[in-house]
Motif scaffolding. Structure first.
Motif, mmCIF file in Angstrom:
data_model
loop_
_atom_site.group_PDB
_atom_site.id
_atom_site.type_symbol
_atom_site.label_atom_id
_atom_site.label_comp_id
_atom_site.label_asym_id
_atom_site.label_seq_id
_atom_site.Cartn_x
_atom_site.Cartn_y
_atom_site.Cartn_z
ATOM 1 N N MET A 1 0.838 -1.194 0.000
ATOM 2 C CA MET A 1 0.000 0.000 0.000
ATOM 3 C C MET A 1 0.872 1.242 0.000
ATOM 4 N N LEU A 2 0.698 2.093 -0.969
ATOM 5 C CA LEU A 2 1.465 3.327 -1.067
ATOM 6 C C LEU A 2 0.521 4.429 -1.529
ATOM 7 N N GLN A 3 0.400 5.474 -0.714
ATOM 8 C CA GLN A 3 -0.492 6.582 -1.034
ATOM 9 C C GLN A 3 0.287 7.883 -1.072
ATOM 10 N N VAL A 4 -0.090 8.777 -1.990
ATOM 11 C CA VAL A 4 0.487 10.112 -2.061
ATOM 12 C C VAL A 4 -0.643 11.119 -2.082
ATOM 13 N N LEU A 5 -0.629 12.013 -1.107
ATOM 14 C CA LEU A 5 -1.669 13.023 -0.969
ATOM 15 C C LEU A 5 -1.038 14.411 -1.003
ATOM 16 N N GLY A 6 -1.881 15.421 -0.936
ATOM 17 C CA GLY A 6 -1.396 16.789 -0.907
ATOM 18 C C GLY A 6 -0.886 17.177 0.469
ATOM 19 N N PRO A 7 -0.419 18.420 0.627
ATOM 20 C CA PRO A 7 0.122 18.870 1.909
ATOM 21 C C PRO A 7 -0.952 18.931 2.981
ATOM 22 N N ASP A 8 -0.561 18.595 4.210
ATOM 23 C CA ASP A 8 -1.465 18.651 5.365
ATOM 24 C C ASP A 8 -2.683 17.738 5.221
ATOM 25 N N GLN A 9 -2.578 16.729 4.356
ATOM 26 C CA GLN A 9 -3.650 15.740 4.220
ATOM 27 C C GLN A 9 -3.186 14.428 4.846
ATOM 28 N N LEU A 10 -4.046 13.859 5.658
ATOM 29 C CA LEU A 10 -3.709 12.584 6.279
ATOM 30 C C LEU A 10 -4.498 11.457 5.632
ATOM 31 N N LEU B 1 3.764 17.385 -0.581
ATOM 32 C CA LEU B 1 3.231 16.027 -0.667
ATOM 33 C C LEU B 1 3.217 15.364 0.707
ATOM 34 N N THR B 2 2.307 14.413 0.870
ATOM 35 C CA THR B 2 2.285 13.514 2.020
ATOM 36 C C THR B 2 2.361 12.101 1.467
ATOM 37 N N ILE B 3 3.350 11.340 1.907
ATOM 38 C CA ILE B 3 3.551 9.980 1.392
ATOM 39 C C ILE B 3 3.348 9.004 2.543
ATOM 40 N N TYR B 4 2.566 7.971 2.294
ATOM 41 C CA TYR B 4 2.104 7.088 3.375
ATOM 42 C C TYR B 4 2.048 5.649 2.888
ATOM 43 N N GLY B 5 2.320 4.720 3.798
ATOM 44 C CA GLY B 5 2.182 3.309 3.461
ATOM 45 C C GLY B 5 2.450 2.437 4.663
ATOM 46 N N ASP B 6 2.285 1.129 4.477
ATOM 47 C CA ASP B 6 2.523 0.180 5.571
ATOM 48 C C ASP B 6 3.840 -0.562 5.411
ATOM 49 N N ASN B 7 4.695 -0.077 4.500
ATOM 50 C CA ASN B 7 6.030 -0.637 4.311
ATOM 51 C C ASN B 7 6.997 0.534 4.177
ATOM 52 N N CYS B 8 7.813 0.739 5.201
ATOM 53 C CA CYS B 8 8.708 1.894 5.197
ATOM 54 C C CYS B 8 9.731 1.823 4.068
ATOM 55 N N GLY B 9 10.112 0.614 3.656
ATOM 56 C CA GLY B 9 11.034 0.483 2.542
ATOM 57 C C GLY B 9 10.436 1.068 1.272
ATOM 58 N N GLU B 10 9.186 0.728 0.992
ATOM 59 C CA GLU B 10 8.522 1.233 -0.202
ATOM 60 C C GLU B 10 8.258 2.736 -0.106
ATOM 61 N N VAL B 11 7.840 3.188 1.074
ATOM 62 C CA VAL B 11 7.573 4.619 1.269
ATOM 63 C C VAL B 11 8.855 5.426 1.073
ATOM 64 N N ASP B 12 9.951 4.968 1.662
ATOM 65 C CA ASP B 12 11.213 5.694 1.555
ATOM 66 C C ASP B 12 11.773 5.633 0.136
ATOM 67 N N TYR B 13 11.621 4.482 -0.520
ATOM 68 C CA TYR B 13 12.066 4.351 -1.900
ATOM 69 C C TYR B 13 11.332 5.369 -2.782
ATOM 70 N N ALA B 14 10.014 5.420 -2.627
ATOM 71 C CA ALA B 14 9.213 6.338 -3.437
ATOM 72 C C ALA B 14 9.563 7.796 -3.135
ATOM 73 N N THR B 15 9.784 8.114 -1.857
ATOM 74 C CA THR B 15 10.118 9.480 -1.481
ATOM 75 C C THR B 15 11.454 9.895 -2.078
#
Length: 266
Positions: free
Chosen positions: A1-10, A198-212
């Motif tokens: 799961m990898l999500q990308v949202l706008g600023p200040d969006q959770l 951007l706000t980047i979120y997920g349940d796998n820090c490896g994937e979140v950090d890779y994408a960031t």
């Protein structure tokens, strides 16, 4: 799961009891510390649950940072607890360096409790230690007793492997990158803040950090903990459209050459 949202969006953070791990870089006010408003947004989303806030610093620095970040007021408002890692880290972890040497550190037991959700909250920082201090180092280093953290600093290659290995042992983690701003240059104290949005979120820090890292124009596998987590192989990650549309180029620390020297270390 990898999500990308706008600023200040959770995103829809699961409404569970949680340990909130903060990437606090300094006890003095710096733009790389977590923004109080995003911390409050997470606490508000989890209101009514059993929430604990923590990060790893020596006792005196921890107390100063808690005051500067306004965590006492936030904790009181949302009935959260503040936990010092020092004195409460009792889980014994045995780690192995790239050279085979074994290192023993003490960690918070809660980090390995599958029934408790861990939220690693970080923002992108370009500085002399980790290039981008993202969610995996936040989840790993902030559960280790600060007295033991020095045992992990034997060179960048060792540190990056330890970060990856600690993270792989943790349970039930969600990873949140507050990318409204990035801190460029010789941060965290001397860096300067630039808007990204951007706000980047997920349940796998490896994937979140890779994408960031990819979204900030950095080769992800140049970052050692990402390299070790994926065993040096490019993962099959589909980049969200919003991230691709907002891809940029972060200005790295002047010590970037030293930071990348971990690839030559054995």
């Amino acid at each position: 799961m990898l999500q990308v949202l706008g600023p200040d969006q959770l995103p829809d953070i699961p409404n569970k009891d949680a340990l909130l791990l903060l990437a606090v870089h300094s006890y003095i006010p710096v733009p790389s510390n977590p923004r109080p408003e995003i911390i409050e947004a997470v606490l508000e989303r989890l209101q009514g649950r059993d929430i604990t806030i923590t990060f790893s610093m020596s006792k005196s620095y921890f107390e100063k940072a808690v005051k500067i970040l306004g965590l006492e007021k936030l904790a009181a408002k949302y009935r959260a607890k503040i936990l010092q890692v020092q004195g409460n880290a009792r889980e014994r972890l045995e780690l192995q360096s790239p050279t085979g040497k074994k290192v023993v550190v003490k960690a918070l037991q809660q980090a390995f409790d599958d029934s408790l959700m861990k939220i690693a909250l970080a923002m992108p920082v370009s500085h002399s230690q980790t290039i981008l201090y993202l969610s995996m180092p936040t989840a790993s280093l902030n559960v280790i007793d600060p007295k033991d953290l020095q045992n992990l600093y034997e060179g960048f290659r060792h540190l990056y492997k330890y970060i990856s290995d600690i993270y792989k042992q943790e349970k039930n983690i969600v990873c949140l990158i507050d990318g409204k701003f990035v801190v460029e240059g010789d941060g965290p104290v001397k860096g300067f803040q630039r808007y990204w949005g951007l706000t980047i979120y997920g349940d796998n820090c490896g994937e979140v950090d890779y994408a960031t890292a990819w979204g900030l124009g950095v080769q992800p596998l140049d970052i050692g903990y990402i390299y070790f987590y994926f065993d040096g192989r490019e993962p099959a990650i589909e980049m969200p459209k919003t991230l691709a549309e907002n891809r940029t180029k972060i200005k790295l620390s002047s010590n970037v050459g030293i930071q990348l020297s971990w690839k030559r270390q054995r």
